[in-house]
Enzyme design. Structure first.
Site, PDB file in Angstrom:
ATOM      1  N   ASP A 273       0.776  -1.242   0.000  1.00 60.72           N
ATOM      2  CA  ASP A 273       0.000   0.000   0.000  1.00 60.72           C
ATOM      3  C   ASP A 273       0.808   1.294   0.000  1.00 60.72           C
ATOM      4  O   ASP A 273       0.246   2.349  -0.257  1.00 60.72           O
ATOM      5  CB  ASP A 273      -0.945  -0.009   1.213  1.00 60.72           C
ATOM      6  CG  ASP A 273      -2.059   1.020   1.094  1.00 60.72           C
ATOM      7  OD1 ASP A 273      -2.464   1.318  -0.040  1.00 60.72           O
ATOM      8  OD2 ASP A 273      -2.516   1.529   2.114  1.00 60.72           O
TER       9      ASP A 273
ATOM     10  N   CYS B 291     -19.259  -9.947 -11.554  1.00 62.20           N
ATOM     11  CA  CYS B 291     -20.244  -8.957 -11.097  1.00 62.20           C
ATOM     12  C   CYS B 291     -21.569  -9.078 -11.850  1.00 62.20           C
ATOM     13  O   CYS B 291     -22.628  -8.733 -11.307  1.00 62.20           O
ATOM     14  CB  CYS B 291     -19.690  -7.548 -11.268  1.00 62.20           C
ATOM     15  SG  CYS B 291     -18.373  -7.121 -10.107  1.00 62.20           S
TER      16      CYS B 291
ATOM     17  N   CYS C 297     -25.234  -7.015 -11.565  1.00 63.92           N
ATOM     18  CA  CYS C 297     -25.377  -6.391 -10.238  1.00 63.92           C
ATOM     19  C   CYS C 297     -24.796  -4.986 -10.240  1.00 63.92           C
ATOM     20  O   CYS C 297     -23.730  -4.743 -10.781  1.00 63.92           O
ATOM     21  CB  CYS C 297     -24.674  -7.257  -9.186  1.00 63.92           C
ATOM     22  SG  CYS C 297     -24.718  -6.564  -7.521  1.00 63.92           S
TER      23      CYS C 297
ATOM     24  N   CYS D  25     -23.620   4.048  -3.096  1.00 64.01           N
ATOM     25  CA  CYS D  25     -22.697   5.156  -2.841  1.00 64.01           C
ATOM     26  C   CYS D  25     -23.451   6.450  -2.526  1.00 64.01           C
ATOM     27  O   CYS D  25     -24.229   6.938  -3.356  1.00 64.01           O
ATOM     28  CB  CYS D  25     -21.794   5.373  -4.049  1.00 64.01           C
ATOM     29  SG  CYS D  25     -20.586   6.705  -3.784  1.00 64.01           S
TER      30      CYS D  25
ATOM     31  N   CYS E 272     -15.470  10.410  -3.387  1.00 67.74           N
ATOM     32  CA  CYS E 272     -15.488   9.211  -2.540  1.00 67.74           C
ATOM     33  C   CYS E 272     -15.311   9.597  -1.076  1.00 67.74           C
ATOM     34  O   CYS E 272     -14.395  10.351  -0.720  1.00 67.74           O
ATOM     35  CB  CYS E 272     -14.367   8.265  -2.975  1.00 67.74           C
ATOM     36  SG  CYS E 272     -14.143   6.839  -1.908  1.00 67.74           S
TER      37      CYS E 272
ATOM     38  N   CYS F  75     -20.045   0.691  -0.226  1.00 69.14           N
ATOM     39  CA  CYS F  75     -19.984  -0.055  -1.483  1.00 69.14           C
ATOM     40  C   CYS F  75     -19.419  -1.459  -1.273  1.00 69.14           C
ATOM     41  O   CYS F  75     -19.746  -2.385  -2.027  1.00 69.14           O
ATOM     42  CB  CYS F  75     -19.173   0.703  -2.538  1.00 69.14           C
ATOM     43  SG  CYS F  75     -17.410   0.848  -2.199  1.00 69.14           S
TER      44      CYS F  75
ATOM     45  N   CYS G 121     -21.944  -5.730  -1.225  1.00 75.75           N
ATOM     46  CA  CYS G 121     -21.574  -6.696  -2.264  1.00 75.75           C
ATOM     47  C   CYS G 121     -22.141  -8.079  -1.936  1.00 75.75           C
ATOM     48  O   CYS G 121     -21.870  -8.626  -0.857  1.00 75.75           O
ATOM     49  CB  CYS G 121     -20.059  -6.777  -2.392  1.00 75.75           C
ATOM     50  SG  CYS G 121     -19.512  -7.979  -3.630  1.00 75.75           S
TER      51      CYS G 121
END
Length: 358
Positions: A142, A196, A199, A206, A222, A252, A256
């Site tokens: 990261d 996905c 969907c 969001c 965001c 978000c 899922c």
């Protein structure tokens, strides 16, 4: 270039990764991918990275593994589970409390994941030496110009969903990602396949419409970006949509459908939520000074945003709370030395229907 193509090595590597706490492990070629590079430069060219200048500064290295390290031949993509045991969106019904993203409620994932990556890298070097080979390795989590999500898809541990995060069939959206670049030629796994379908749950969930299209994120809208990366005042038209989110956003990810296969028991215990971060009271956080902030958030990824940005976020949450009891702590921040904090205090009082006059 070192050839260590024995499938047995890859099998043992994956077993060692699991022993070290990784829930997912896959292998991808280290060659740069022109399509990934083009998408990155398009995104940057549109300015959708906002104030994250570091994304642009080293974009030439970020576009692919060999652009960063030409000697790399394979990428080992790894995921460590942080599947929550509670509903990440439950606190939406408690506006007097702040919502902290699941990933930041426990220990700093940078430290936990990097420690395990280094241990696995040492294992790889030792195993290669037993075969008379020399393995070069570099570990990333990261903080380097590495696109972990596309690499995770290339290595088959998941696919980039419509929310642009990695999705796993076994772990849903709850994986911390890391990568090891190596000079070894390892047998690659089949890349992940997009599942996905039709969907669009993440798009619809969001609060700030941060997705101009499926698989495309505008970081400037965001909530995770706004509460963590964005410096200075958040644009006024987005403040109400923040709700009581004070660090990151899980919406978000949480909606899922693939999360139904993720099991909280698979999460690394280091990421279990600390009691004081699971449902903090806004009134307590609004009174933080710098020293107390550092003490409360020691060992947490939250520490890096600093006291001022956290208090700014909490003021937006206070303004959205409709809780007049927070007026006192808000008023106390009207003359805060940080301009963004003082501005947020004035906005919060106005949202609460109160005057800034003392």
């Amino acid at each position: 270039m070192v050839n260590a193509g024995a499938t047995n090595l890859v099998d043992r590597l994956k077993a060692e990764a699991a022993r070290l706490g990784f829930a997912a492990c896959g292998i991808a070629p280290a060659a740069d991918d022109p399509l990934r590079a083009r998408r990155l430069h398009e995104w940057l060219g549109e300015g959708r990275h906002g104030q994250m200048e570091w994304m642009e500064t080293r974009a030439h290295q970020r576009q692919g593994p060999q652009s960063l390290w030409p000697e790399a031949r394979s990428v080992i993509a790894l995921g460590m589970s942080y599947t929550p045991s509670a509903d990440p969106m439950a606190l939406a019904a408690e506006p007097e409390r702040g919502r902290i993203s699941v990933y930041a409620q426990g220990a700093d994932y940078h430290d936990t994941v990097k420690k395990a990556l280094k241990a696995l890298a040492r294992w790889i070097v030792a195993e290669a030496a037993k075969q008379g080979a020399e393995a070069g390795v570099k570990v990333f989590v990261d903080t380097a110009p590495v696109m972990e999500k596309p690499l995770g898809e290339a290595a088959g541990i998941g696919w980039q969903g419509k929310h642009t995060n990695l999705v796993s069939r076994a772990h849903g959206s709850w994986l911390f990602l890391g990568a090891i670049y190596t000079t070894l030629d390892l047998e690659p796994d089949a890349p992940g396949r997009d599942r996905c379908g039709t969907c669009r749950a993440c798009q619809d969930a969001c609060p700030t419409d941060a997705f101009p299209a499926p698989y495309r994120l505008d970081a400037r809208r965001c909530i995770s970006y706004l509460t963590i990366e964005h410096k200075g005042p958040v644009p006024e038209e987005l403040r109400a949509a923040l709700g009581n989110r004070i660090y990151g956003c899980d919406d978000c990810l949480a909606v899922c459908p693939w999360n139904k296969f993720a099991q909280a028991g698979q999460a690394n215990r280091a990421f279990l939520p600390r009691a004081e971060l699971a449902a903090p009271r806004l009134a307590d956080l609004l009174s933080l000074d710098d020293a107390t902030f550092r003490k409360v958030f020691a060992g947490s990824p939250i520490k890096r945003i600093g006291r001022d940005r956290m208090v700014r976020n909490c003021l937006y949450a206070a303004g959205n709370s409709a809780d007049a009891a927070l007026a006192g702590p808000v008023r106390a921040l009207l003359d805060d030395p940080d301009p963004a904090v003082a501005d947020a205090a004035r906005w919060a009082l106005a949202r609460l229907g109160l005057s800034a006059a003392r």
